[in-house]
Design a protein around this motif. Structure first.
Motif, PDB file in Angstrom:
ATOM      1  N   GLU A 192      -4.458   1.188  -0.178  1.00 57.13           N
ATOM      2  CA  GLU A 192      -5.676   1.998  -0.114  1.00 57.13           C
ATOM      3  C   GLU A 192      -5.815   2.731   1.211  1.00 57.13           C
ATOM      4  OE1 GLU A 192      -9.101  -0.267  -1.146  1.00 57.13           O
ATOM      5  OE2 GLU A 192      -8.352  -0.712  -3.154  1.00 57.13           O
ATOM      6  N   SER A 193      -5.035   2.340   2.220  1.00 50.91           N
ATOM      7  CA  SER A 193      -5.125   2.995   3.529  1.00 50.91           C
ATOM      8  C   SER A 193      -3.744   3.064   4.173  1.00 50.91           C
ATOM      9  CB  SER A 193      -6.073   2.233   4.445  1.00 50.91           C
ATOM     10  OG  SER A 193      -5.503   0.995   4.823  1.00 50.91           O
ATOM     11  N   LEU A 194      -3.607   4.009   5.092  1.00 55.16           N
ATOM     12  CA  LEU A 194      -2.355   4.125   5.833  1.00 55.16           C
ATOM     13  C   LEU A 194      -2.133   2.887   6.691  1.00 55.16           C
ATOM     14  CD1 LEU A 194       0.129   5.748   6.620  1.00 55.16           C
ATOM     15  CD2 LEU A 194      -1.273   6.933   8.320  1.00 55.16           C
ATOM     16  N   GLN A 195      -3.217   2.346   7.245  1.00 54.73           N
ATOM     17  CA  GLN A 195      -3.097   1.142   8.071  1.00 54.73           C
ATOM     18  C   GLN A 195      -2.549  -0.027   7.241  1.00 54.73           C
ATOM     19  OE1 GLN A 195      -5.871   3.068   7.878  1.00 54.73           O
ATOM     20  NE2 GLN A 195      -5.671   4.066   9.864  1.00 54.73           N
ATOM     21  N   GLY A 196      -2.995  -0.156   6.002  1.00 51.02           N
ATOM     22  CA  GLY A 196      -2.480  -1.205   5.117  1.00 51.02           C
ATOM     23  C   GLY A 196      -1.003  -1.019   4.825  1.00 51.02           C
ATOM     24  N   ALA A 197      -0.604   0.221   4.604  1.00 57.14           N
ATOM     25  CA  ALA A 197       0.812   0.512   4.334  1.00 57.14           C
ATOM     26  C   ALA A 197       1.665   0.216   5.560  1.00 57.14           C
ATOM     27  CB  ALA A 197       0.989   1.949   3.890  1.00 57.14           C
ATOM     28  N   LEU A 198       1.182   0.602   6.725  1.00 55.62           N
ATOM     29  CA  LEU A 198       1.926   0.334   7.958  1.00 55.62           C
ATOM     30  C   LEU A 198       2.038  -1.161   8.222  1.00 55.62           C
ATOM     31  CD1 LEU A 198       0.468   3.120  10.253  1.00 55.62           C
ATOM     32  CD2 LEU A 198       2.849   2.927   9.483  1.00 55.62           C
ATOM     33  N   ALA A 199       0.979  -1.897   7.940  1.00 55.71           N
ATOM     34  CA  ALA A 199       1.001  -3.347   8.162  1.00 55.71           C
ATOM     35  C   ALA A 199       1.998  -4.053   7.252  1.00 55.71           C
ATOM     36  CB  ALA A 199      -0.409  -3.931   7.937  1.00 55.71           C
ATOM     37  N   SER A 200       2.244  -3.492   6.067  1.00 53.17           N
ATOM     38  CA  SER A 200       3.186  -4.141   5.145  1.00 53.17           C
ATOM     39  C   SER A 200       4.638  -3.784   5.453  1.00 53.17           C
ATOM     40  CB  SER A 200       2.853  -3.780   3.704  1.00 53.17           C
ATOM     41  OG  SER A 200       3.275  -2.465   3.413  1.00 53.17           O
ATOM     42  N   ASN A 201       4.836  -2.843   6.317  1.00 52.94           N
ATOM     43  CA  ASN A 201       6.204  -2.444   6.681  1.00 52.94           C
ATOM     44  C   ASN A 201       6.512  -3.040   8.016  1.00 52.94           C
ATOM     45  OD1 ASN A 201       7.527  -0.463   4.696  1.00 52.94           O
ATOM     46  ND2 ASN A 201       5.422   0.171   4.753  1.00 52.94           N
TER      47      ASN A 201
END
Length: 115
Positions: free
Chosen positions: A106-115
């Motif tokens: 739902e957010s870029l921060q969430g995507a970055l945290a999963s990578n």
């Protein structure tokens, strides 16, 4: 319609590339987004996050372009995540089963945290 695309190689120091798209992802614009995604996937062997939070409409060609990017990422053994925060786009990805093929955040921060 128009599609604005911007990319950041090695975004946020997280070791990923980020592609931001806004506007409509459709027959007229899919080549812009897909071309940028394939270019980033071939740049430096880093995973890619495609941020669709600014995309208000996707048609079947837009979905096809996302699948092409996913196929290329898998062949290169690279990760591909999407950022989607609009109900319309999220619902389309769910109805077509695309949400089962790759991680959606739902957010870029969430995507970055999963990578």
């Amino acid at each position: 319609m128009e599609l604005d695309v911007s990319s950041r190689v090695g975004g946020s120091g997280a070791g990923v590339n980020i592609l931001r798209c806004s506007g409509n992802l459709d027959l007229e614009t899919v080549d812009i987004c897909t071309g940028a995604a394939l270019s980033l996937l071939g740049t430096d062997r880093k995973p890619l996050i495609i941020d669709l939070s600014g995309v208000s409409f996707i048609d079947s060609m837009g979905l096809s372009g996302l699948i092409a990017a996913l196929t290329h990422a898998r062949e290169a053994e690279l990760g591909l995540d999407l950022v989607v925060n609009t109900e319309r786009v999220s619902r389309l990805l769910s109805l077509t089963g695309v949400d089962a093929l790759l991680p959606i955040h739902e957010s870029l921060q969430g995507a970055l945290a999963s990578n």
